[in-house]
Design a protein around this motif. Structure first.
Motif, PDB file in Angstrom:
ATOM      1  N   VAL A 123       0.842  -1.189   0.000  1.00 28.10           N
ATOM      2  CA  VAL A 123       0.000   0.000   0.000  1.00 28.10           C
ATOM      3  C   VAL A 123       0.884   1.248   0.000  1.00 28.10           C
ATOM      4  O   VAL A 123       0.654   2.202  -0.752  1.00 28.10           O
ATOM      5  CB  VAL A 123      -0.924  -0.002   1.238  1.00 28.10           C
ATOM      6  N   SER A 167       2.188   1.941  -3.404  1.00 29.68           N
ATOM      7  CA  SER A 167       1.173   2.478  -4.331  1.00 29.68           C
ATOM      8  C   SER A 167       0.899   3.951  -4.084  1.00 29.68           C
ATOM      9  O   SER A 167       0.838   4.760  -5.013  1.00 29.68           O
ATOM     10  CB  SER A 167      -0.153   1.732  -4.173  1.00 29.68           C
ATOM     11  N   LEU A 188      -7.002   0.365  -3.976  1.00 28.01           N
ATOM     12  CA  LEU A 188      -6.692   0.322  -2.539  1.00 28.01           C
ATOM     13  C   LEU A 188      -7.913   0.042  -1.679  1.00 28.01           C
ATOM     14  O   LEU A 188      -7.794  -0.106  -0.461  1.00 28.01           O
ATOM     15  CB  LEU A 188      -6.063   1.651  -2.110  1.00 28.01           C
ATOM     16  N   ARG A 198      -8.027  -2.023   1.608  1.00 23.29           N
ATOM     17  CA  ARG A 198      -6.672  -2.171   2.153  1.00 23.29           C
ATOM     18  C   ARG A 198      -6.278  -0.994   3.030  1.00 23.29           C
ATOM     19  O   ARG A 198      -5.224  -1.016   3.670  1.00 23.29           O
ATOM     20  CB  ARG A 198      -5.676  -2.342   1.009  1.00 23.29           C
TER      21      ARG A 198
END
Lengths: 661, 661
Positions: free
Chosen positions: B478, B481, B612, B615
């Motif tokens: 995460v 990203s 996402l 998450r």
């Protein structure tokens, strides 16, 4: 303390006392409120004009001025006749309204030094409804107001002051018989005007206007059943909504006996309306019309409806088409006490627009022409722009609708299609400034609107001259100088601003000053799409088709570049800069020339004004002088920005080599 | 009720409890307010991170964490050292300020899952002053605020709330040690902050900031001797004016013991200043400096001074030159307790500007770099734009001023010219929104500013990653990203907005969205002068001469098209659309390509964000998702408007035939 002036009812003392004799004594058998207003006005005027105190005579033989009703004269409710008979002036009318109008007419004639010995005139207003729209907000601001803050409201409260009486006198003196007293955008608390919160003050104001034959209208929020009533919707076909309005109207008309009805802006620029419920404008207007019908009320419904969330990339949608597209299918569907209020042009009060194609198009619908006295796009009462010539062009426009009397003036008076509820409305240009209108010369527009709505056959010159005599000076040379300024002012304004009907090259939001691409990539539907080679949107048959909304007589002219009136060329067509106008000039050279000329003509008007120093009241001289300084600056800005904008696009040099930036 | 979040001090529970042992018990001999704040923070953090209640130990042997003063370590007032020794963490500093910063550093490391076993770090802030400028108005609005209304003011009153303590914690945790709490435009009642009306609340706020080592500054009205004092002028050389300020400062510093001094915007954009009296900026600043000197106060004087009433026709005046022209002649004339605050570039916080030439130019004057965390011109916290890479470019810029350490970072830290009062200031991006910054990802800018001001050698990647771990997620995928989104965001924003440093193609006033000629014919001095053939203003030696304000090393690059960094090409030069860039593309093709790319890259970032879901915390996911929807719309608008604008000017088609309107 009275901190405002009397505008055209100043009744400056007259040296020549020849008309004094008529005003020593006045006789009438009438005692209604309107005649009382007439008598009060005669008293005020005679005192100021001749320094005499009028007596109300006991018998007609003694009187120099006689007001009498005579229903046999076929003068309608508001017409009058003024004659001199054996050294006495007679004002005759069928109703008190006519007596009051006749009285003001007589006083204005005396005050403007017109000859009244031997007078014999007979006047009936052309338009049944002659109305002002105040765009005053309840916080005291005025939308598009350029003459100070509102004298109707302050901090969310309605103000009842003597100024409102003077306003009623001014309006009545030029024949206005209706006024809507709050902004058509009803928000920020104005929704509550039709509630107990404000009835007391509104009743007092309504009473003042009643004394001058002026019906009071309120603008309402179409969603009021929700906003005020707590209902879950405002669907005009729902029983609970109808019931709510019926009850509410009973309350309103009960509390405010001089109510004319409501003015409604619905489904326009974010205002709520019937569309939200899948209903059309007729559904919305008729529901309200039925609620006010028991009280003789009228619903005035604005036709200023278009998509104000347009994508500028979209070349098929044309804002100009929207009014006609929205309302033509509804012709004949509106109740008899609904009037559609249609702006003079299809866009929005630009300095040059074609006449709205709904005029002549709508044949079975009551309609009113809406013009804007407030100079939103025509100089904001900083630049002088006498609008009467523009309104006359609109009134004189022959629609080609197939009837012998086919002008806009014919249609809105009811002559063409026989409507009874119709006429003219105008957005007011007034505020708390001492002179009422910010720019003193803007007074001519307020005066002129009233005179024209009453008597559209009057010329712009007559109206200007009359107003100047009343408000500035009775001197004939001065009159000629100021008249000259007024009469060329609109053409000059047009020259230095957006060219040939293209419109909307203004700064967004406040709308003063040049900004050629200010609305080019926006949602408002006003695009010129200027590129390196050409400018304008093709609104002909091969373009957006707007020209085809007119009857063939006009469509045939508008749809071709060669026959289109040149002052509307860029409204109807996309035109290369190298296109030759009838003058032989290219379009681009015309743009350069007209802009330089426009600015130079402002300088000339400024000079002409300066010559008046000492010949007119100094406070007026100085106020207008200050405005001219600003107009010179504004016209220079327009000239340079527009010329630079087109030069930077086209790169075609000015043939005369003048400075372009 | 606490209706705000804790941003990067959320201290989300940590599953791995290996660091827990250090926090069971803490020991220190210090008892000052700053150490009390440190102990409170440790308690809060340990409770949230490890669900334990920290004991304050009686003796150091029991403690896992020890805070101790050690003046011998040469850490200055604010530096600290953190080491693990025999299973205990020691935070050592010369002053309590260092202990507090060390504490926050340790807690942030733990919370962001950095390894602390075996830790041994030593940090001393690079910049003596690390300051935030709130542009909060006393009515509760915030100038250029995009995260809700102010939490400092409401309706003309100062608010003292717990939120201010949390703000102080956030700022202190990243090393900020100064804050000015009102808008530099001091008006509408804010003039009265330095009066009895507001002292009580200001004292409470000042006290809160004092507990976190943050000095409080106020922005003052240079004309206060007139506004507040009733004097007839504010001439800085007049005795009565000096006396007034001396007395007033005695009062202010007496009532508000944590005052750092004043921040002053004078003779700028309509604000009053010394020019009115024929005095210069040094006269004005020094007068104030002497009044605050007895209390150790500092005057921070903004260099954002230019002619904001420029005539667009005037091609000689160049706003870019104004800061240097105004302040260079005064180098060495300012008192020792004056700091000049200089914006990063010569215009106004555009997405791309050259570094201000006063850096390196001024050699005998205290100076601070001013950046803008508030995204006025960089997406207004609707569009994501991570600004740390931009600030790093500024800090790393080598001025060529002739000293071995010649970067902006060197200069503002005092290393280059030996100043003691210097550093960095930033316009804050915070408001009442629950997440403090409107766009959640804008939190990285506030965090990043503090970290960078303390430790400019940190990379943009490190800062982003650290912040993401603290505020959004500790998950490394995460983190990668989101980091990717942040790190490309500024370049993407630059691509779809005004090209190659030209700047200011925004909507006037609110500054969001494209308007290529919005500032073209205005008074603000920001012109691109695009025509059919070329765009840009020649600021080289042959043009306005701006390039010559730099030392030769940079002037040599900037003054020639061929050597000018291409991302600044249109800042420094007027360039034909057909000019070939290093890529081989023509300028016009580069504009088309970069705009289409920019918009596509926003769509890609939006897709990356969507992945996402599930998450990261859902409320953050949804808030940012909503912003991306708006950014997509905005980037499309920019792309289409800018491309259409240049196409309509140049009429050069896109080589790839994409749709331009």
């Amino acid at each position: 303390m009275c901190n405002w002036e009397q505008a055209w009812l100043a009744y400056e003392p007259i040296e020549n006392q020849k008309d004094k004799k008529y005003f020593e004594s006045v006789y009438t058998q009438q005692n209604g409120v309107l005649v009382e207003s007439a008598l009060r006005e005669i008293k005020t005027a005679a005192e100021k004009l001749f320094s005499i105190t009028v007596r109300r005579g006991e018998n007609r033989e003694e009187a120099g001025l006689i007001l009498e009703l005579n229903p046999a004269l076929n003068l309608g409710k508001e017409g009058y006749q003024i004659t001199e008979e054996e050294d006495r002036i007679y004002i005759r009318a069928a109703k008190e309204n006519g007596l009051l109008y006749g009285t003001f007419r007589l006083l204005i004639m005396v005050s403007s030094r017109k000859e009244i010995a031997g007078i014999s005139i007979r006047e009936i207003p052309s338009n049944p409804v002659r109305m002002l729209n105040q765009w005053d907000n309840i916080d005291g601001s005025i939308e598009r107001g350029y003459a100070g803050r509102s004298f109707f409201y302050e901090n969310g409260k309605v103000c009842v002051t003597e100024r409102i009486r003077d306003y009623a006198r001014l309006l009545c003196s030029v024949g206005i018989n209706g006024i809507s007293i709050n902004n058509v955008n009803v928000r920020n608390g104005a929704e509550w005007l039709i509630s107990e919160r404000h009835y007391k003050e509104l009743e007092q104001i309504s009473h003042i206007f009643a004394q001058y034959g002026i019906s009071m209208y309120l603008c309402i929020d179409f969603a009021a059943p929700m906003t005020l009533g707590g209902l879950s919707c405002a669907d005009p076909l729902k029983e609970e909504v109808k019931d709510w309005w019926e009850k509410k109207c009973g309350e309103i008309f009960g509390r405010l006996p001089n109510m004319g009805g409501f003015l409604v802006k619905a489904d326009s620029e974010g205002r709520p309306g019937p569309f939200a419920y899948g209903r059309n404008h007729a559904d919305g207007a008729n529901m309200l019309a039925r609620a006010v019908k028991p009280y003789g009320g009228t619903i005035i419904w604005r036709c200023f409806v278009y998509n104000c969330q347009q994508d500028w990339r979209d070349r098929r949608t044309d804002r100009a088409c929207a009014g006609y597209d929205n309302f033509m299918p509804l012709d004949g569907k509106f109740d008899d006490n609904v009037i559609l209020q249609i702006k003079n042009g299809p866009i929005d009060f630009q300095v040059r627009e074609p006449v709205h194609p709904l005029f002549g198009g709508l044949q079975h619908t009551n309609q009113m022409l809406e013009v804007q006295i407030a100079q939103e796009y025509t100089g904001q009462q900083i630049d002088v722009c006498y609008l009467v010539p523009m309104w006359k062009e609109v009134l004189d426009f022959s629609t080609g609708c197939g009837k012998p009397e086919d002008t806009v003036a014919d249609i809105i008076s009811g002559r063409t299609f026989g409507q009874q509820r119709c006429g003219m409305a105008a957005v007011a240009n007034t505020g708390r400034d001492a002179n009422w209108t910010g720019h003193d010369l803007a007074g001519a527009n307020l005066y002129g609107f009233g005179r024209l709505a009453f008597a559209p056959q009057l010329s712009a010159e007559e109206i200007a001259s009359e107003w100047i005599s009343l408000q500035i000076s009775r001197d004939s040379d001065v009159n000629r100088s100021i008249s000259d300024i007024l009469l060329r002012s609109r053409e000059v304004y047009e020259k230095y601003t957006a060219p040939l009907g293209i419109g909307f090259m203004v700064n967004p939001a406040h709308h003063y000053g040049p900004n050629p691409e200010g609305y080019e990539y926006s949602k408002w539907g006003t695009y010129h799409r200027a590129d390196h080679l050409a400018v304008g949107v093709d609104r002909s048959a091969g373009g957006t088709g707007y020209s085809e909304q007119y009857f063939e007589k006009n469509a045939a002219l508008f749809r071709e570049k060669g026959t289109c009136p040149e002052n509307l060329l860029l409204f109807f067509h996309r035109v290369p800069y190298t296109y030759r106008l009838h003058s032989g000039k290219t379009l681009i050279q015309h743009i350069y020339d007209s802009h330089f000329e426009g600015h130079e003509q402002v300088l000339q008007m400024q000079k002409d004004w300066e010559l008046l120093e000492g010949r007119i009241p100094q406070h007026i001289f100085l106020r207008v002088k200050e405005r001219f300084t600003r107009q010179v600056e504004n016209s220079r800005e327009w000239c340079d920005v527009i010329n630079s904008f087109f030069y930077r696009k086209s790169m075609i040099p000015d043939e005369q080599g003048r400075e372009i930036f």
